[in-house]
Design an enzyme around this catalytic site. Structure first.
Site, mmCIF file in Angstrom:
data_model
loop_
_atom_site.group_PDB
_atom_site.id
_atom_site.type_symbol
_atom_site.label_atom_id
_atom_site.label_comp_id
_atom_site.label_asym_id
_atom_site.label_seq_id
_atom_site.Cartn_x
_atom_site.Cartn_y
_atom_site.Cartn_z
ATOM 1 N N ASP A 1 -4.574 8.378 11.492
ATOM 2 C CA ASP A 1 -3.214 7.896 11.701
ATOM 3 C C ASP A 1 -2.620 8.326 13.031
ATOM 4 O O ASP A 1 -2.819 9.443 13.481
ATOM 5 C CB ASP A 1 -2.317 8.374 10.558
ATOM 6 C CG ASP A 1 -2.596 7.602 9.277
ATOM 7 O OD1 ASP A 1 -2.548 6.368 9.331
ATOM 8 O OD2 ASP A 1 -2.901 8.235 8.254
ATOM 9 N N GLU B 1 0.871 -1.173 0.000
ATOM 10 C CA GLU B 1 0.000 0.000 0.000
ATOM 11 C C GLU B 1 0.905 1.219 0.000
ATOM 12 O O GLU B 1 1.722 1.373 0.902
ATOM 13 C CB GLU B 1 -0.804 0.104 1.303
ATOM 14 C CG GLU B 1 -1.737 -1.019 1.612
ATOM 15 C CD GLU B 1 -2.277 -0.853 3.039
ATOM 16 O OE1 GLU B 1 -2.114 0.216 3.661
ATOM 17 O OE2 GLU B 1 -2.862 -1.819 3.544
#
Lengths: 424, 264
Positions: free
Chosen positions: B60, B49
């Site tokens: 995140d 990815e």
């Protein structure tokens, strides 16, 4: 909401209830409520991690029940009266208005509420909602610190654990508010990533929420973010306009020609605009932070200079570059220093119902000082943007016009900035 | 181009789970990202990815935030992301782009899907795009012939899982815990249950991400999932290394350890 509930509360409400279900949610008869996906036209919606969808659904479902629950509304109403200090008064400011071409100028005094800004309205409503949700912890983002202080206040009042995320730059700009939050028992977490302002505080609050969602309510502070926040925050702020509309009618015998409010995320502006949306002759003017000027890029002119995108879970106008990266905003006022804006404002702009303009730091500070000198009222720098806008508007509309300005907060918190700016 | 379908068929034939590694484009440098991802593939990653760096990565944790921030400071643009995909796809891994929605929205969904497909990309993972808002992206991806991966979480009720899974092609991404990205001491106990629940709604492979950082955890997850996703642990190696060369060796070593894990 059914008509019978509406009528029943109208009747019993005549005895002194400040808000009614109709006042809270706009009567459920408006065509502009967000649809099932939380959309105002193409704006709004939910762009969040799937992990948060159940929590947003839960908040939305609980609010749907609460907003027609007379017990909830009475409790909210009671807190607004006996704790927040509502209804707030309207003050006519003729000496200030002399600088606005003689137009009649009326200030809605949200600065006189407990904690000193309109934020208390939304916070009390959502803290009650938090209890209904059975959650014991609230988190919030804050820019100027007003929403943080209001949240810490409501959390103290209701015995909720409270964590406030605040950009490190803002912590410095608004040190007094940091101390207030701590005194109220809240934990203040300075956010040191990104631009270290409101947008980064929101990112950090979302990260906390997704981690602790089982016991935490994200007490969102403005009419932005994913559905249902734009609707909930608007409804809890709506009392500003509901009161003001009645008060102006009582005082002047007619509706104002224009309503002016500052727009950062947009909660005080929606709060005062919403009750006037159907009054087509009443102009609605929102004033964004023009910062150091639109030309040099240091501003927070989201609606006037931004483009449509997605930020913090909502489709709206955003300050972004051509690849969708958020551009950092600038304003002398921490509360307006935000590169996004509530989706309902985006919708009001595109539909033409409201008009949005920029006011520079310098213009706002001039209005700040002018109101202090002519009327003995020190406004928040956020609200000073609306005042500066109203001065221009008055000159345009002429001496026959009446302008209602949302004085959304008081300026005590801004004395550090004012001392530097004016060399006091 | 290696497709996700090929990857999972191969892994199944070998009676193991697939290993999925994440790195943001432009980190530790534009070429460094391709080199690191290539090393990860050589050491056993089946899928890579490539993160599209975004200014507001609200899903995140600190490690990825740090890497993404550095990448943006390095001036990474979408054209660099596409070039990175091209470089990584050449290594033979199925290459995805993991991106928040706004950059794609701004770039134009159809244009993004088209450019990704021409770069040899196999699809995307979109962590803040929910089924309700996914229609333009599903249409553009289908047209370009790339896969669309969405996330389910431990908080997802069955009807949401079913809805999310119906938008997925390639695989379904199961978030192991309630939280943001980042390696943790242990993988959430909710992960296995979530994979189990998700299975009853889809025949697609299910990969587990969030919190996996070593071979032991990879083996644990591989026991019930079709793929194991690791991101922050790779980035941590690169952040802590004194130079890119050392970082690359560390990344390769971790990928080997994880690859052994998914084969246990």
């Amino acid at each position: 909401m059914t008509d019978s509930v509406h009528r029943q509360e109208r009747t019993t409400g005549a005895g002194g209830v400040l808000i009614t279900p109709a006042d809270l949610a706009g009567g459920g008869v408006r065509g502009d409520d967000p649809d099932i996906r939380g959309k105002f036209g193409v704006f709004g919606g939910r762009y969040v991690p799937e992990a948060l969808i159940p929590a947003l659904d839960e908040v939305a479902a609980e609010y749907e029940k609460a907003k027609t629950d007379l017990d909830f509304i009475r409790e909210f109403d009671h807190l607004l009266r006996t704790y927040a200090g509502r209804p707030t008064t309207i003050t006519e400011v003729p000496r200030f208005a002399e600088q606005a071409g003689g137009a009649r100028m009326l200030l809605k005094r949200e600065d006189l509420t407990h904690t000193g800004a309109h934020k208390i309205n939304n916070v009390l409503g959502q803290a009650l909602l938090t209890k209904r949700l059975g959650k014991t912890r609230v988190i919030a983002e804050t820019g100027a610190g007003q929403h943080g202080v209001a949240t810490a206040t409501a959390a103290a009042l209701m015995g909720l654990e409270c964590v406030i995320y605040m950009g490190a730059v803002d912590c410095e700009r608004q040190a007094l508010n940091v101390a207030r939050m701590k005194l109220l028992g809240a934990t203040v977490v300075p956010v040191t990533n990104g631009s270290q302002t409101l947008k980064d505080a929101i990112n950090e609050a979302f990260r906390d929420w997704v981690t602790n969602v089982d016991r935490t309510h994200y007490l969102f502070g403005t009419v932005a973010g994913p559905h249902p926040f734009p609707e909930i925050v608007r409804d809890f702020a709506r009392v500003i306009g509901v009161e003001a509309r009645r008060q102006v009618l009582e005082l002047t015998g007619r509706l104002p020609d224009a309503v002016a409010a500052a727009v950062g995320g947009g909660s005080n502006a929606i709060g005062i605009f919403h009750a006037f949306l159907d009054d087509e002759d009443v102009q609605l003017h929102g004033y964004e932070a023009g910062g150091r000027g639109a030309e040099n890029g240091e501003h927070a002119l989201t609606l006037t200079k931004g483009s449509i995108g997605v930020l913090h879970g909502s489709r709206t106008y955003v300050l972004q570059d051509e690849e969708g990266q958020t551009i950092e905003s600038h304003s002398i006022s921490a509360g307006l220093d935000y590169p996004g804006v509530g989706p309902e404002h985006a919708w009001l702009k595109d539909s033409g119902r409201a008009v949005y303009h920029g006011v520079t730091d310098a213009e706002a500070m001039e209005a700040f000082s002018l109101l202090a000198r002519t009327e003995g009222i020190i406004p928040a720098i956020e609200s000073s943007h609306a005042l500066a806008g109203a001065l221009k508007l008055g000159r345009e509309l002429g001496p026959e016009a009446t302008i209602l300005v949302n004085l959304s907060g008081r300026g005590d918190k801004d004395m550090g900035t004012a001392m530097k700016y004016f060399n006091l | 181009m290696t497709t996700l379908q090929t990857v999972f068929e191969k892994a199944r034939a070998e009676n193991r789970s697939a290993l999925v590694g994440y790195l943001p484009a432009g980190f530790p440098s534009k070429d460094g990202a391709v080199a690191a991802a290539t090393a990860m593939v050589e050491a056993g990653c089946d899928v890579i990815e490539i993160g599209l760096p975004y200014s507001d990565p609200l899903m995140d944790g600190p490690t990825i935030q740090d890497a993404v921030h550095r990448s943006l400071v390095n001036g990474t643009r979408i054209s660099d992301v596409m070039r990175t995909v091209e470089g990584v796809a050449a290594s033979g891994a199925a290459t995805l782009v993991m991106t928040y929605w706004n950059p794609v929205d701004r770039y134009g969904a159809e244009r993004f899907a088209r450019d990704l497909a021409s770069a040899g990309g196999a699809g995307t993972i979109t962590p803040d795009l929910t089924p309700e808002e996914s229609e333009p992206w599903l249409a553009a991806s289908k047209e370009a012939g790339i896969d669309t991966v969405f996330l389910v979480a431990p908080s997802s009720p069955d009807e949401r899982i079913s809805r999310v899974a119906s938008c997925c092609t390639g695989f379904v991404y199961a978030a192991s815990l309630m939280g943001v990205t980042g390696a943790r001491e242990s993988v959430g106990s909710a992960a296995e249950g979530l994979v189990k629940r998700t299975r009853s709604h889809t025949s697609l492979p299910i990969c587990v991400g969030l919190g996996v950082g070593n071979g032991r955890q990879a083996a644990e997850v591989a026991a019930y999932a079709d793929g194991v996703i690791v991101g922050s642990a790779f980035i941590r190696r690169l952040l802590d290394a004194p130079d890119e060369k050392t970082g690359l060796a560390e990344v390769r070593e971790l990928a080997q350890e994880l690859a052994r894990g998914v084969r246990r």
